[in-house]
Scaffold this motif. Structure first.
Motif, PDB file in Angstrom:
ATOM      1  N   THR A 260      -5.332  12.379   4.043  1.00 15.82           N
ATOM      2  CA  THR A 260      -4.493  11.270   3.594  1.00 15.82           C
ATOM      3  C   THR A 260      -5.357  10.020   3.439  1.00 15.82           C
ATOM      4  O   THR A 260      -6.410   9.901   4.069  1.00 15.82           O
ATOM      5  CB  THR A 260      -3.355  10.974   4.587  1.00 15.82           C
ATOM      6  OG1 THR A 260      -3.919  10.588   5.855  1.00 15.82           O
ATOM      7  CG2 THR A 260      -2.462  12.190   4.773  1.00 15.82           C
ATOM      8  N   ARG A 261      -4.891   9.101   2.591  1.00 19.93           N
ATOM      9  CA  ARG A 261      -5.611   7.848   2.407  1.00 19.93           C
ATOM     10  C   ARG A 261      -4.617   6.757   2.026  1.00 19.93           C
ATOM     11  O   ARG A 261      -3.546   7.042   1.479  1.00 19.93           O
ATOM     12  CB  ARG A 261      -6.682   7.994   1.322  1.00 19.93           C
ATOM     13  CG  ARG A 261      -6.155   8.219  -0.085  1.00 19.93           C
ATOM     14  CD  ARG A 261      -7.306   8.518  -1.042  1.00 19.93           C
ATOM     15  NE  ARG A 261      -6.884   8.593  -2.444  1.00 19.93           N
ATOM     16  CZ  ARG A 261      -6.307   9.647  -2.992  1.00 19.93           C
ATOM     17  NH1 ARG A 261      -6.063  10.723  -2.251  1.00 19.93           N
ATOM     18  NH2 ARG A 261      -5.960   9.645  -4.270  1.00 19.93           N
ATOM     19  N   LEU A 262      -4.995   5.524   2.315  1.00 19.00           N
ATOM     20  CA  LEU A 262      -4.199   4.362   1.939  1.00 19.00           C
ATOM     21  C   LEU A 262      -4.775   3.763   0.671  1.00 19.00           C
ATOM     22  O   LEU A 262      -5.991   3.572   0.562  1.00 19.00           O
ATOM     23  CB  LEU A 262      -4.207   3.323   3.059  1.00 19.00           C
ATOM     24  CG  LEU A 262      -3.491   3.695   4.364  1.00 19.00           C
ATOM     25  CD1 LEU A 262      -3.664   2.583   5.384  1.00 19.00           C
ATOM     26  CD2 LEU A 262      -2.013   3.954   4.114  1.00 19.00           C
TER      27      LEU A 262
ATOM     28  N   GLU B 289     -13.452   6.151  -2.015  1.00 14.64           N
ATOM     29  CA  GLU B 289     -12.382   6.116  -1.012  1.00 14.64           C
ATOM     30  C   GLU B 289     -11.018   6.038  -1.679  1.00 14.64           C
ATOM     31  O   GLU B 289     -10.065   6.721  -1.266  1.00 14.64           O
ATOM     32  CB  GLU B 289     -12.591   4.906  -0.092  1.00 14.64           C
ATOM     33  CG  GLU B 289     -11.582   4.803   1.038  1.00 14.64           C
ATOM     34  CD  GLU B 289     -11.724   5.915   2.065  1.00 14.64           C
ATOM     35  OE1 GLU B 289     -10.718   6.221   2.735  1.00 14.64           O
ATOM     36  OE2 GLU B 289     -12.825   6.499   2.181  1.00 14.64           O
ATOM     37  N   LEU B 290     -10.896   5.222  -2.715  1.00 16.32           N
ATOM     38  CA  LEU B 290      -9.615   5.074  -3.400  1.00 16.32           C
ATOM     39  C   LEU B 290      -9.183   6.367  -4.092  1.00 16.32           C
ATOM     40  O   LEU B 290      -7.999   6.704  -4.115  1.00 16.32           O
ATOM     41  CB  LEU B 290      -9.701   3.945  -4.425  1.00 16.32           C
ATOM     42  CG  LEU B 290      -9.832   2.522  -3.864  1.00 16.32           C
ATOM     43  CD1 LEU B 290     -10.121   1.531  -4.978  1.00 16.32           C
ATOM     44  CD2 LEU B 290      -8.560   2.121  -3.120  1.00 16.32           C
ATOM     45  N   LEU B 291     -10.152   7.090  -4.639  1.00 16.16           N
ATOM     46  CA  LEU B 291      -9.837   8.338  -5.332  1.00 16.16           C
ATOM     47  C   LEU B 291      -9.645   9.506  -4.376  1.00 16.16           C
ATOM     48  O   LEU B 291      -9.097  10.545  -4.768  1.00 16.16           O
ATOM     49  CB  LEU B 291     -10.948   8.682  -6.324  1.00 16.16           C
ATOM     50  CG  LEU B 291     -11.085   7.764  -7.545  1.00 16.16           C
ATOM     51  CD1 LEU B 291     -12.303   8.156  -8.356  1.00 16.16           C
ATOM     52  CD2 LEU B 291      -9.839   7.819  -8.413  1.00 16.16           C
ATOM     53  N   GLY B 292     -10.128   9.375  -3.148  1.00 17.88           N
ATOM     54  CA  GLY B 292     -10.016  10.471  -2.197  1.00 17.88           C
ATOM     55  C   GLY B 292     -11.021  11.572  -2.429  1.00 17.88           C
ATOM     56  O   GLY B 292     -10.780  12.732  -2.099  1.00 17.88           O
TER      57      GLY B 292
ATOM     58  N   VAL C  43       0.839  -1.193   0.000  1.00 20.23           N
ATOM     59  CA  VAL C  43       0.000   0.000   0.000  1.00 20.23           C
ATOM     60  C   VAL C  43       0.876   1.246   0.000  1.00 20.23           C
ATOM     61  O   VAL C  43       2.045   1.195   0.363  1.00 20.23           O
ATOM     62  CB  VAL C  43      -0.955   0.053   1.226  1.00 20.23           C
ATOM     63  CG1 VAL C  43      -1.944  -1.086   1.199  1.00 20.23           C
ATOM     64  CG2 VAL C  43      -0.155   0.061   2.524  1.00 20.23           C
ATOM     65  N   VAL C  44       0.271   2.352  -0.424  1.00 28.39           N
ATOM     66  CA  VAL C  44       0.958   3.641  -0.346  1.00 28.39           C
ATOM     67  C   VAL C  44       0.046   4.621   0.376  1.00 28.39           C
ATOM     68  O   VAL C  44      -1.177   4.491   0.353  1.00 28.39           O
ATOM     69  CB  VAL C  44       1.312   4.200  -1.747  1.00 28.39           C
ATOM     70  CG1 VAL C  44       2.363   3.330  -2.413  1.00 28.39           C
ATOM     71  CG2 VAL C  44       0.074   4.320  -2.616  1.00 28.39           C
ATOM     72  N   THR C  45       0.661   5.593   1.032  1.00 29.09           N
ATOM     73  CA  THR C  45      -0.091   6.660   1.680  1.00 29.09           C
ATOM     74  C   THR C  45      -0.049   7.880   0.776  1.00 29.09           C
ATOM     75  O   THR C  45       1.024   8.387   0.447  1.00 29.09           O
ATOM     76  CB  THR C  45       0.525   7.018   3.044  1.00 29.09           C
ATOM     77  OG1 THR C  45       0.519   5.855   3.882  1.00 29.09           O
ATOM     78  CG2 THR C  45      -0.266   8.125   3.722  1.00 29.09           C
ATOM     79  N   LEU C  46      -1.213   8.326   0.336  1.00 29.07           N
ATOM     80  CA  LEU C  46      -1.307   9.487  -0.533  1.00 29.07           C
ATOM     81  C   LEU C  46      -1.803  10.686   0.273  1.00 29.07           C
ATOM     82  O   LEU C  46      -2.722  10.554   1.082  1.00 29.07           O
ATOM     83  CB  LEU C  46      -2.257   9.212  -1.700  1.00 29.07           C
ATOM     84  CG  LEU C  46      -1.848   8.086  -2.658  1.00 29.07           C
ATOM     85  CD1 LEU C  46      -2.898   7.894  -3.745  1.00 29.07           C
ATOM     86  CD2 LEU C  46      -0.489   8.373  -3.280  1.00 29.07           C
ATOM     87  N   HIS C  47      -1.190  11.827   0.034  1.00 33.50           N
ATOM     88  CA  HIS C  47      -1.558  13.062   0.724  1.00 33.50           C
ATOM     89  C   HIS C  47      -2.361  13.918  -0.241  1.00 33.50           C
ATOM     90  O   HIS C  47      -1.821  14.521  -1.165  1.00 33.50           O
ATOM     91  CB  HIS C  47      -0.302  13.784   1.204  1.00 33.50           C
ATOM     92  CG  HIS C  47       0.556  12.944   2.108  1.00 33.50           C
ATOM     93  ND1 HIS C  47       0.329  12.823   3.460  1.00 33.50           N
ATOM     94  CD2 HIS C  47       1.611  12.123   1.816  1.00 33.50           C
ATOM     95  CE1 HIS C  47       1.225  11.988   3.979  1.00 33.50           C
ATOM     96  NE2 HIS C  47       2.006  11.548   3.012  1.00 33.50           N
ATOM     97  N   GLY C  48      -3.679  13.953  -0.027  1.00 34.24           N
ATOM     98  CA  GLY C  48      -4.575  14.584  -0.977  1.00 34.24           C
ATOM     99  C   GLY C  48      -4.952  16.002  -0.636  1.00 34.24           C
ATOM    100  O   GLY C  48      -4.283  16.686   0.146  1.00 34.24           O
ATOM    101  N   LYS C  49      -6.064  16.444  -1.220  1.00 38.53           N
ATOM    102  CA  LYS C  49      -6.533  17.811  -1.046  1.00 38.53           C
ATOM    103  C   LYS C  49      -6.953  18.066   0.403  1.00 38.53           C
ATOM    104  O   LYS C  49      -7.462  17.179   1.071  1.00 38.53           O
ATOM    105  CB  LYS C  49      -7.726  18.077  -1.974  1.00 38.53           C
ATOM    106  CG  LYS C  49      -7.367  18.076  -3.460  1.00 38.53           C
ATOM    107  CD  LYS C  49      -8.599  18.396  -4.292  1.00 38.53           C
ATOM    108  CE  LYS C  49      -8.252  18.492  -5.771  1.00 38.53           C
ATOM    109  NZ  LYS C  49      -9.439  18.809  -6.597  1.00 38.53           N
ATOM    110  N   GLY C  50      -6.736  19.307   0.836  1.00 36.84           N
ATOM    111  CA  GLY C  50      -7.174  19.695   2.163  1.00 36.84           C
ATOM    112  C   GLY C  50      -6.454  18.973   3.286  1.00 36.84           C
ATOM    113  O   GLY C  50      -6.964  18.899   4.399  1.00 36.84           O
TER     114      GLY C  50
END
Length: 307
Positions: free
Chosen positions: A180-182, A274-277, A170-177
């Protein structure tokens, strides 16, 4: 500093601290509000308390019709601009900078509902196979493309990815605002990323001063958004895919393709959200229109009574 300029600065500070909006969103709001201040100043208005609904309506018309200095905005861009202005007036009323919110009855134009562009699986395969070679930059480019399609990450999330954000599967992505999501990492993306991290990134990092970014440029610094676009365009051209015009391949094309292919494969829209954030499932549901459109095409060509 004028009262109008001070009000805008205070509002933007509020958005930064209290709302945690991304840098790109804040930059868009700042441009929209700067143009609004130009409009108010030209009309002789010096404070928000003096603005009327008619002033707002006139500003909206100018946004859509354009001026010699500014081309007309699309419905989507105008909607964003008016939302920024309405937010400013709501904030001004709440903070006592104006007696009431004059924007309350002014509605932004509804943007047209567009179907996201998506590549089919064969086109994606051609794109991902367009990068060949085992030199560090080739390994990076292949890992970048596999990562974009394998995770559905935004380009800003991809170039902002740090080595510590990558786990085994898995990767941790840092999205808008600041959210974060896995996101799971598929076997193809994992293999390409592993090859780059082991055999490519160390050589690139040796030329730099040390950065935690996964994707590096030839000087060892973090890869920029513009460079990532260039890598994708080069691969798209090599794969015979469009790189200019309305259907040009972009990083968001791979994000759209990721979502569309998940839904085509039977994924639940809430899982894809959830995957797209996406903050709202409404945003994700636009992709379901793509799959319905594809179902209609299949029906029209395959069913004996379809036409």
């Amino acid at each position: 500093m004028t009262a109008l300029r001070q009000a805008v600065r205070t509002y933007l500070d509020h958005l930064t601290v209290e709302r945690g909006l991304s840098r790109n969103t804040l930059a868009s709001y700042r441009r929209d509000l700067d143009r609004y201040l130009e409009s108010l100043t030209a009309a002789g208005i010096t404070e928000l308390a003096a603005v009327t609904p008619a002033d707002l309506t006139r500003h909206l018309l100018v946004l859509r019709e354009g001026t010699p200095e500014h081309p007309p905005l699309s419905a989507a861009s105008a909607a964003r601009a008016v939302s920024a202005v309405r937010g400013l007036h709501r904030f001004a009323a709440r903070e006592g900078l104006a007696a009431h919110d004059v924007s309350r009855d002014v509605k932004p134009p509804a943007p047209p509902r567009r179907l996201p562009k998506a590549l089919d699986v064969d086109q994606v395969t051609r794109l991902l196979e367009a990068v060949t070679g085992d030199e560090p930059l080739a390994l990076r480019d292949r890992a970048l493309l596999e990562f974009l399609y394998g995770t559905g990450a935004r380009i800003s999330e991809t170039v902002g990815l740090a080595v510590d954000d990558v786990d085994d599967a898995v990767v941790t992505l840092h999205g808008k605002g600041g959210r974060t999501r896995l996101v799971p990492l598929g076997s193809y993306a994992r293999a390409a990323l592993d090859a780059y991290l082991v055999r490519g990134r160390p050589s690139l990092a040796a030329a730099g001063r040390g950065t935690p970014a996964v994707f590096l440029n030839a000087r060892g610094g973090a890869l920029s958004r513009q460079s990532a676009w260039t890598i994708l365009h080069r691969a798209a051209a090599a794969a015979g895919l469009p790189v200019e015009g309305a259907h040009a391949v972009s990083p968001h094309t791979l994000r759209h393709s990721y979502a569309t292919h998940l839904l085509d494969g039977g994924a639940d829209v809430r899982v894809v959200q959830e995957l797209l954030g996406h903050a709202s499932v409404t945003t994700t549901q636009v992709y379901t229109l793509v799959t319905v459109d594809r179902l209609r095409e299949v029906y029209a060509t395959a069913h004996p009574r379809a036409r």
